[in-house]
Design a protein around this motif. Structure first.
Motif, PDB file in Angstrom:
ATOM      1  N   SER A   1       0.777  -1.332   0.147  1.00 61.44           N
ATOM      2  CA  SER A   1      -0.069   0.039   0.015  1.00 61.44           C
ATOM      3  C   SER A   1       0.931   1.181  -0.045  1.00 61.44           C
ATOM      4  CB  SER A   1      -0.830  -0.026   1.473  1.00 61.44           C
ATOM      5  OG  SER A   1      -1.580  -0.957   0.880  1.00 61.44           O
ATOM      6  N   PRO A   2       0.716   2.317  -1.137  1.00 58.69           N
ATOM      7  CA  PRO A   2       1.712   3.355  -1.027  1.00 58.69           C
ATOM      8  C   PRO A   2       1.165   4.329   0.226  1.00 58.69           C
ATOM      9  CG  PRO A   2      -0.060   3.341  -2.645  1.00 58.69           C
ATOM     10  CD  PRO A   2      -0.249   2.037  -2.141  1.00 58.69           C
ATOM     11  N   PRO A   3       2.070   5.078   0.723  1.00 59.24           N
ATOM     12  CA  PRO A   3       1.422   5.996   1.724  1.00 59.24           C
ATOM     13  C   PRO A   3       0.338   7.097   1.048  1.00 59.24           C
ATOM     14  CG  PRO A   3       3.896   6.087   1.343  1.00 59.24           C
ATOM     15  CD  PRO A   3       3.591   5.236   0.143  1.00 59.24           C
TER      16      PRO A   3
ATOM     17  N   SER B   1      -2.417   6.475  -7.621  1.00 56.49           N
ATOM     18  CA  SER B   1      -2.458   6.385  -9.260  1.00 56.49           C
ATOM     19  C   SER B   1      -0.898   5.807  -9.693  1.00 56.49           C
ATOM     20  CB  SER B   1      -2.925   7.289  -9.941  1.00 56.49           C
ATOM     21  OG  SER B   1      -2.336   8.468 -10.033  1.00 56.49           O
ATOM     22  N   GLN B   2       0.038   5.995  -8.782  1.00 59.07           N
ATOM     23  CA  GLN B   2       1.359   5.900  -9.187  1.00 59.07           C
ATOM     24  C   GLN B   2       1.702   6.630 -10.688  1.00 59.07           C
ATOM     25  OE1 GLN B   2       0.577   1.470  -8.404  1.00 59.07           O
ATOM     26  NE2 GLN B   2       2.541   1.519  -8.957  1.00 59.07           N
ATOM     27  N   THR B   3       1.398   8.167 -10.416  1.00 60.17           N
ATOM     28  CA  THR B   3       1.248   8.732 -11.651  1.00 60.17           C
ATOM     29  C   THR B   3       2.531  10.072 -11.194  1.00 60.17           C
ATOM     30  OG1 THR B   3      -0.639   8.349 -12.110  1.00 60.17           O
ATOM     31  CG2 THR B   3       0.225  10.312 -13.240  1.00 60.17           C
ATOM     32  N   LEU B   4       3.117  10.530 -11.863  1.00 59.60           N
ATOM     33  CA  LEU B   4       3.902  11.680 -11.987  1.00 59.60           C
ATOM     34  C   LEU B   4       3.430  12.733 -13.001  1.00 59.60           C
ATOM     35  CD1 LEU B   4       6.427  13.164 -10.823  1.00 59.60           C
ATOM     36  CD2 LEU B   4       7.701  12.402 -12.892  1.00 59.60           C
TER      37      LEU B   4
ATOM     38  N   THR C   1      -6.733   6.100 -13.324  1.00 62.25           N
ATOM     39  CA  THR C   1      -7.296   4.780 -12.938  1.00 62.25           C
ATOM     40  C   THR C   1      -6.179   3.758 -13.091  1.00 62.25           C
ATOM     41  OG1 THR C   1      -8.312   4.117 -15.039  1.00 62.25           O
ATOM     42  CG2 THR C   1      -9.744   5.223 -13.171  1.00 62.25           C
ATOM     43  N   GLY C   2      -5.605   3.879 -14.236  1.00 54.67           N
ATOM     44  CA  GLY C   2      -4.314   2.987 -14.727  1.00 54.67           C
ATOM     45  C   GLY C   2      -4.795   1.489 -14.881  1.00 54.67           C
ATOM     46  N   PRO C   3      -4.102   0.531 -15.379  1.00 48.00           N
ATOM     47  CA  PRO C   3      -4.179  -0.709 -15.629  1.00 48.00           C
ATOM     48  C   PRO C   3      -4.085  -1.405 -14.437  1.00 48.00           C
ATOM     49  CG  PRO C   3      -2.097  -0.142 -16.598  1.00 48.00           C
ATOM     50  CD  PRO C   3      -2.687   1.188 -16.080  1.00 48.00           C
ATOM     51  N   ARG C   4      -4.794  -2.531 -14.279  1.00 45.33           N
ATOM     52  CA  ARG C   4      -4.708  -3.279 -13.088  1.00 45.33           C
ATOM     53  C   ARG C   4      -3.257  -4.094 -13.252  1.00 45.33           C
ATOM     54  NH1 ARG C   4     -10.033  -6.791 -13.578  1.00 45.33           N
ATOM     55  NH2 ARG C   4      -9.495  -6.669 -15.638  1.00 45.33           N
ATOM     56  N   ARG C   5      -3.027  -4.841 -12.080  1.00 50.66           N
ATOM     57  CA  ARG C   5      -1.602  -5.609 -12.332  1.00 50.66           C
ATOM     58  C   ARG C   5      -1.682  -6.517 -13.335  1.00 50.66           C
ATOM     59  NH1 ARG C   5       0.726  -9.972 -10.389  1.00 50.66           N
ATOM     60  NH2 ARG C   5       2.683  -9.949 -10.068  1.00 50.66           N
TER      61      ARG C   5
END
Length: 619
Positions: free
Chosen positions: A215-217, A307-310, A231-235
């Motif tokens: 889990s990200p912070p 979302s692990q986005t920059l 949203t991004g792709p699922r794993r």
């Protein structure tokens, strides 16, 4: 520090206006000096983040400039109330940089308006009722980032607890990557990443295995910038996107992937490498802001953890930018960064409650016994187990190292091979040994040191044998190997990396010393288990038996270690044996003397040791 009369006569509002309208002069390369040679930025550990923390998307956010300007407008009344905080603005430098390389640019930022900006942001966010106190934000030129400075008791009691908690959880606030001025094409090329569905994250090998979800912070619930929904792709979609035809047929095979090392002389700069490096640093320090600076141009990045986005700003020409100017933009950014840290604090503390420190279960270590209780057979058994482990490692052409601690949980392993051995493009499940590095112990002159274990072999269909004689023989051999791996998996060992060519030579020298002492029959040193190299020979790895904890952990306040007379005699006998084998240790200190759970001592870290009087060997 004294100030000039012309400066001291200016009022705080005039000085502040000068700061907000400031654009730095152009940075130019002087004379015919050649451009610095680019180096590959990725350290081998930068490829081993947990998959749930890796960067998935890069998106351009053109509105970021205007939204940061709105930050200044929202605190205009507070700015008028902190006049004393403007004293540092009178000391800010407005001169040109002395060079166009990254080191000169970092110093330039330090000598420029950084002190004024960090003081202003600190006064507004952290101690608005005490603006005359020292800034809590500090720009460190050596590391090119903003972090929390020391907290003094003079801060108001109502803020003191919050400030201490902030410093505990968020010591560094920005991830900043500074380039030389010639890196403008790399900065421009970052726009291209906005068109890519999934960021091409660099891994150490081609592997599709199990990756644990982390889990990200948390992100702050209220931020001064508007971020689009991601949203991004699922794993499962992402893994499918990365697969090659070979990986589909056998998901447990490992394909060798060559990556440029940091010392590669032919490295061609790729913006993906620098983006990944900055993202990894931001994850490790849990920073929200990611900054890219090449002297005359700037990009500001916002890391969205969920979302692990920059999100990246447009390319900013800081010499001519307006609405906002560089001074306003930089001040607003630091105010936003400080506010983000305050808003995230309670969310972060809640997320950390009950969170495990490691993603790997450490093997149970033996109960510590007194020296008199340890039988001689224990030492024989330990030596025999070390020999068995070394022999077992040697049966595998490749070692696959997975890092599982802190933010690391390798999606694909780091492959290690015997030096000068023939390499294959792919290795099947029976051709590599899985090793789990689960704890970082520290770093030395050669590189980082970890505690690791062998992962036991898992059952598979071809280990059950068959009705044929050949099948039964093969099944028995694999069953014996599986039993051996399960026994050896309970024995932690030391894994030591040398990440560059110069350090690799030092590590190779240390290996030679260990082999010399082993052949001379010297006890009281760790057993040499294996010596391997990476895909590129610059990376070397040494595996030693675990000799315990350094005596340095037993130091008292006077930096002395209390040892019994028996212990001193044992240590003296170890060093006498080493010297008797013709080796000069040259680095005998408490942190290089190990003590195991049975109270036995061993001398470790022989990087500085030399054979006889040939002192040049250690260099």
């Amino acid at each position: 520090m004294s100030h000039s009369n012309s400066t001291s006569r200016k009022g705080p509002h005039e000085l502040r206006q000068k700061l907000f309208e400031y654009n730095p002069p152009s940075v130019e390369r002087k004379g015919s000096l050649p451009a610095p040679k680019p180096t590959a930025p990725l350290h081998f550990l930068d490829r081993h983040l947990s998959e749930s923390l890796m960067l998935k998307h890069v998106k351009i956010l053109p509105s970021l400039h205007a939204e940061l300007l709105a930050v200044l407008e929202s605190v205009s009344e507070e700015l008028d109330a902190v006049e004393d905080a403007q004293l540092l603005i009178t000391r800010a430098g407005y001169t040109a940089a002395k060079g166009a390389d990254a080191r000169s640019l970092i110093r330039y930022r330090m000598d420029g308006i950084e002190c004024a900006v960090t003081q202003l942001a600190s006064s507004l966010v952290f101690h608005p009722h005490q603006p005359d106190l020292m800034s809590l934000l500090q720009w460190l030129h050596a590391l090119a980032h903003t972090e929390f400075g020391p907290i003094v008791e003079e801060y108001a009691s109502q803020n003191l607890d919050t400030l201490k908690r902030l410093r505990k959880h968020t010591q560094q606030l920005t991830s900043c990557m500074v380039f030389c001025t010639d890196a403008l094409p790399v900065m421009e090329d970052m726009e291209r990443l906005d068109t890519i569905d999934v960021f091409p994250w660099r891994l150490d090998s081609d592997y599709c295995g199990d990756s644990r979800e982390r889990s990200p912070p948390p992100d702050a619930l209220e931020v001064p910038w508007t971020l689009p929904q991601m949203t991004g792709p699922r794993r499962s979609q992402r893994v499918r996107h990365q697969k090659t035809p070979e990986r589909v047929s056998n998901q447990r095979d490992i394909g060798v992937v060559e990556r440029p090392e940091q010392t590669d002389p032919d490295y061609k700069p790729a913006c993906e490498d620098y983006i990944q490096k900055a993202w990894v640093h931001a994850v490790r320090i849990d920073a929200t802001a990611v900054i890219f600076d090449c002297g005359n141009f700037l990009r500001i990045g916002i890391r969205h953890r969920k979302s692990q986005t920059l999100f990246l700003s447009s390319l900013i020409d800081i010499r001519t930018c307006k609405d906002p100017s560089y001074g306003s933009l930089w001040t607003a950014l630091h105010i936003a960064i400080a506010s983000d840290a305050v808003k995230r604090l309670p969310l972060l503390e809640n997320a950390l409650l009950g969170k495990r420190k490691s993603t790997y279960d450490e093997p149970q270590r033996a109960r510590k016994k007194s020296k008199t209780d340890a039988a001689a057979s224990d030492e024989d058994k330990s030596s025999s187990s070390d020999d068995a482990m070394a022999a077992y490692m040697d049966t595998f052409p490749a070692l696959a190292v997975f890092f599982r601690f802190d933010n690391l949980d390798s999606p694909a392993p780091l492959l290690l091979f015997r030096p000068d051995s023939d390499r294959k493009e792919r290795y099947g499940p029976k051709e590599y040994l899985k090793i789990i590095a689960y704890k970082r112990l520290g770093s030395g002159s050669v590189g980082d040191v970890y505690r690791a274990v062998i992962e036991p072999e898992s059952s598979s269909s071809d280990t059950k044998g068959s009705l044929t004689k050949a099948g039964r023989s093969k099944g028995k051999a694999r069953s014996a190997a599986k039993d051996a791996s399960e026994e050896l998996a309970q024995r932690p060992f030391i894994l030591k990396f040398a990440p560059t060519n110069a350090r690799a030579r030092r590590l190779e020298h240390e290996v030679g010393v260990y082999r010399h002492l082993r052949d001379a029959g010297v006890s009281g040193i760790p057993s040499l288990l294996s010596y391997r190299e990476g895909v590129n020979a610059d990376l070397r790895a040494l595996m030693l038996s675990d000799a315990g904890r350094p005596l340095g952990h037993r130091m008292d306040r006077d930096k002395k270690v209390d040892l019994s007379a028996e212990a001193r005699v044992e240590l003296k006998s170890i060093l006498t044996a080493i010297h008797g084998a013709g080796i000069l240790h040259r680095d005998v200190r408490s942190w290089n003397i190990m003590e195991d759970d049975l109270g036995r001592f061993a001398s470790q870290t022989l990087t500085e040791a030399v054979l006889g009087d040939d002192r040049g060997l250690s260099h």
